[in-house]
Design an enzyme around this catalytic site. Sequence first.
Site, PDB file in Angstrom:
ATOM      1  N   ASN A  10       1.240  -1.169   0.079  1.00  0.00           N
ATOM      2  CA  ASN A  10      -0.032  -0.076  -0.222  1.00  0.00           C
ATOM      3  C   ASN A  10       1.306   1.249  -0.004  1.00  0.00           C
ATOM      4  O   ASN A  10       1.571   1.818   1.244  1.00  0.00           O
ATOM      5  CB  ASN A  10      -1.059  -0.319   1.003  1.00  0.00           C
ATOM      6  CG  ASN A  10      -1.229   0.721   1.457  1.00  0.00           C
ATOM      7  OD1 ASN A  10      -1.857   1.798   0.218  1.00  0.00           O
ATOM      8  ND2 ASN A  10      -2.211   1.077   2.919  1.00  0.00           N
ATOM      9  N   TRP A  11       0.509   2.792  -1.186  1.00  0.00           N
ATOM     10  CA  TRP A  11       1.754   2.674  -1.267  1.00  0.00           C
ATOM     11  C   TRP A  11       1.244   4.209  -0.506  1.00  0.00           C
ATOM     12  O   TRP A  11       2.108   4.988  -0.686  1.00  0.00           O
ATOM     13  CB  TRP A  11       2.087   3.280  -2.814  1.00  0.00           C
ATOM     14  CG  TRP A  11       2.796   2.249  -3.535  1.00  0.00           C
ATOM     15  CD1 TRP A  11       2.857   0.717  -2.924  1.00  0.00           C
ATOM     16  CD2 TRP A  11       3.517   2.355  -4.729  1.00  0.00           C
ATOM     17  NE1 TRP A  11       4.703   0.329  -3.657  1.00  0.00           N
ATOM     18  CE2 TRP A  11       4.267   0.940  -5.031  1.00  0.00           C
ATOM     19  CE3 TRP A  11       3.864   2.720  -5.517  1.00  0.00           C
ATOM     20  CZ2 TRP A  11       5.223   0.993  -6.455  1.00  0.00           C
ATOM     21  CZ3 TRP A  11       4.041   2.672  -6.889  1.00  0.00           C
ATOM     22  CH2 TRP A  11       4.926   1.950  -7.192  1.00  0.00           C
ATOM     23  N   LYS A  12       0.277   4.032  -0.609  1.00  0.00           N
ATOM     24  CA  LYS A  12      -0.617   5.270   0.368  1.00  0.00           C
ATOM     25  C   LYS A  12      -0.365   6.798  -0.823  1.00  0.00           C
ATOM     26  O   LYS A  12      -0.029   6.267  -1.752  1.00  0.00           O
ATOM     27  CB  LYS A  12       0.018   5.074   1.569  1.00  0.00           C
ATOM     28  CG  LYS A  12      -0.304   4.268   2.421  1.00  0.00           C
ATOM     29  CD  LYS A  12      -0.373   4.487   3.775  1.00  0.00           C
ATOM     30  CE  LYS A  12       0.197   3.195   4.623  1.00  0.00           C
ATOM     31  NZ  LYS A  12       0.438   3.455   6.282  1.00  0.00           N
ATOM     32  N   HIS A  94      -9.064   1.298   5.178  1.00  0.00           N
ATOM     33  CA  HIS A  94      -8.355   2.009   5.836  1.00  0.00           C
ATOM     34  C   HIS A  94      -8.467   1.712   6.798  1.00  0.00           C
ATOM     35  O   HIS A  94      -9.354   3.683   6.562  1.00  0.00           O
ATOM     36  CB  HIS A  94      -6.621   2.248   4.615  1.00  0.00           C
ATOM     37  CG  HIS A  94      -5.995   1.271   4.921  1.00  0.00           C
ATOM     38  ND1 HIS A  94      -4.699   2.906   6.606  1.00  0.00           N
ATOM     39  CD2 HIS A  94      -4.823   0.754   4.559  1.00  0.00           C
ATOM     40  CE1 HIS A  94      -3.838   2.297   7.015  1.00  0.00           C
ATOM     41  NE2 HIS A  94      -3.264   1.572   6.056  1.00  0.00           N
ATOM     42  N   GLU A  96      -6.461   5.087   8.118  1.00  0.00           N
ATOM     43  CA  GLU A  96      -6.454   6.413   8.389  1.00  0.00           C
ATOM     44  C   GLU A  96      -7.521   7.087   7.156  1.00  0.00           C
ATOM     45  O   GLU A  96      -7.824   7.999   7.224  1.00  0.00           O
ATOM     46  CB  GLU A  96      -5.138   6.109   6.555  1.00  0.00           C
ATOM     47  CG  GLU A  96      -3.320   6.446   8.108  1.00  0.00           C
ATOM     48  CD  GLU A  96      -2.741   5.499   6.539  1.00  0.00           C
ATOM     49  OE1 GLU A  96      -3.134   5.516   5.463  1.00  0.00           O
ATOM     50  OE2 GLU A  96      -1.658   4.775   6.986  1.00  0.00           O
ATOM     51  N   GLU A 166      -4.880  -5.049  10.376  1.00  0.00           N
ATOM     52  CA  GLU A 166      -3.869  -3.773  10.728  1.00  0.00           C
ATOM     53  C   GLU A 166      -4.564  -2.897  12.156  1.00  0.00           C
ATOM     54  O   GLU A 166      -5.020  -1.358  12.348  1.00  0.00           O
ATOM     55  CB  GLU A 166      -4.030  -2.452   9.413  1.00  0.00           C
ATOM     56  CG  GLU A 166      -3.481  -3.191   8.554  1.00  0.00           C
ATOM     57  CD  GLU A 166      -2.933  -2.520   7.264  1.00  0.00           C
ATOM     58  OE1 GLU A 166      -2.261  -2.866   6.524  1.00  0.00           O
ATOM     59  OE2 GLU A 166      -4.077  -1.597   7.323  1.00  0.00           O
ATOM     60  N   GLY A 172       3.056   2.588  10.358  1.00  0.00           N
ATOM     61  CA  GLY A 172       3.996   2.935  10.527  1.00  0.00           C
ATOM     62  C   GLY A 172       4.378   3.691  12.188  1.00  0.00           C
ATOM     63  O   GLY A 172       5.326   4.298  11.415  1.00  0.00           O
ATOM     64  N   SER A 212       3.826  -2.513  10.534  1.00  0.00           N
ATOM     65  CA  SER A 212       5.397  -2.148  10.326  1.00  0.00           C
ATOM     66  C   SER A 212       6.068  -3.526   9.955  1.00  0.00           C
ATOM     67  O   SER A 212       7.126  -3.882  10.697  1.00  0.00           O
ATOM     68  CB  SER A 212       5.462  -1.574  11.690  1.00  0.00           C
ATOM     69  OG  SER A 212       5.433  -0.338  12.928  1.00  0.00           O
ATOM     70  N   GLY A 233       3.377  -1.047   4.004  1.00  0.00           N
ATOM     71  CA  GLY A 233       3.190   0.055   4.257  1.00  0.00           C
ATOM     72  C   GLY A 233       4.329   0.377   3.670  1.00  0.00           C
ATOM     73  O   GLY A 233       5.214   0.201   2.987  1.00  0.00           O
ATOM     74  N   GLY A 234       4.874   1.120   4.493  1.00  0.00           N
ATOM     75  CA  GLY A 234       5.829   1.721   4.333  1.00  0.00           C
ATOM     76  C   GLY A 234       7.434   1.165   3.301  1.00  0.00           C
ATOM     77  O   GLY A 234       8.775   1.111   2.691  1.00  0.00           O
TER      78      GLY A 234
END
Length: 249
Positions: A10-12, A94, A96, A166, A172, A212, A233-234
């Site tokens: 997930n590149w956000k 998600h 966010e 999640e 993150g 993470s 993610g990251g």
Amino acid sequence: MSRDKIVAGNWKMNNDSNQTKTLILELKKTMQMEANVMIAPSFTNLSIAKDLLLGSKIEVIAQNMHFSDSGAFTGEVSANMLKSIGIETVILGHSERRKYFNETDDQLKLKVDSAISSSMKIIFCIGEEIGERKNNNHFEIIYDQINNSLFHLDKDSWSRIILAYEPVWAIGTGETATLDQIQEMHSMIRKNISERYTQELANSISILYGGSVKPSNSHDIFSLEDVDGGLIGGASLNANDFNQIINSI
Ligand code: 13P
């Protein structure tokens, strides 16, 4: 029963079109895949990513969509629009989106229905906040999120659902849930599904972990009995890290 193993990035809201091209070319160069691999660039880069990945097994997916087919919803994108550029899977729910864009379980239910009626697959995210875990409400929160947005579906529709647990406090932050916490929640989710539907259905659903995940912990997390891969993610923004995670499944 063997479930699909999935690693999704997930590149956000990261990577402009040049960065998208660079990262995809790096991924293509080095990737060997045991898992089903998906990447979710931003809307503006979906077509670019699709073109670069023509003939590749890496699936390009969307991070969100609106629940209506079309209409006066400035700034939104519909399932039909995604389908028209060959996108078959969408991430919904998600944390966010829930937190910063006030998405509710009821809205997510509408999005789920829209995606399913457009024959899309859904990675549906669920997760508790740190306070909810500290108050020992985490099982209830996760149950409610699933119940409110997914338990109205018929059995057949579940073939289009992938779940992603999640925990919000692990996203993150560098703080991963412990292996015990992950396995405990994933098996509880499966139990909830088996009680609402059947054990067979519950056993067929891929449940991903997110929060993470990195090359140093992915193998242990992916080895857990009820974990079928990850939503990253990251670490999915770095080709080397993402490849290592994919290869650890
Ligand atoms: P991180 O891997 O950066 O913690 O993000 C997880 C996530 O939100 C994936 O959807």
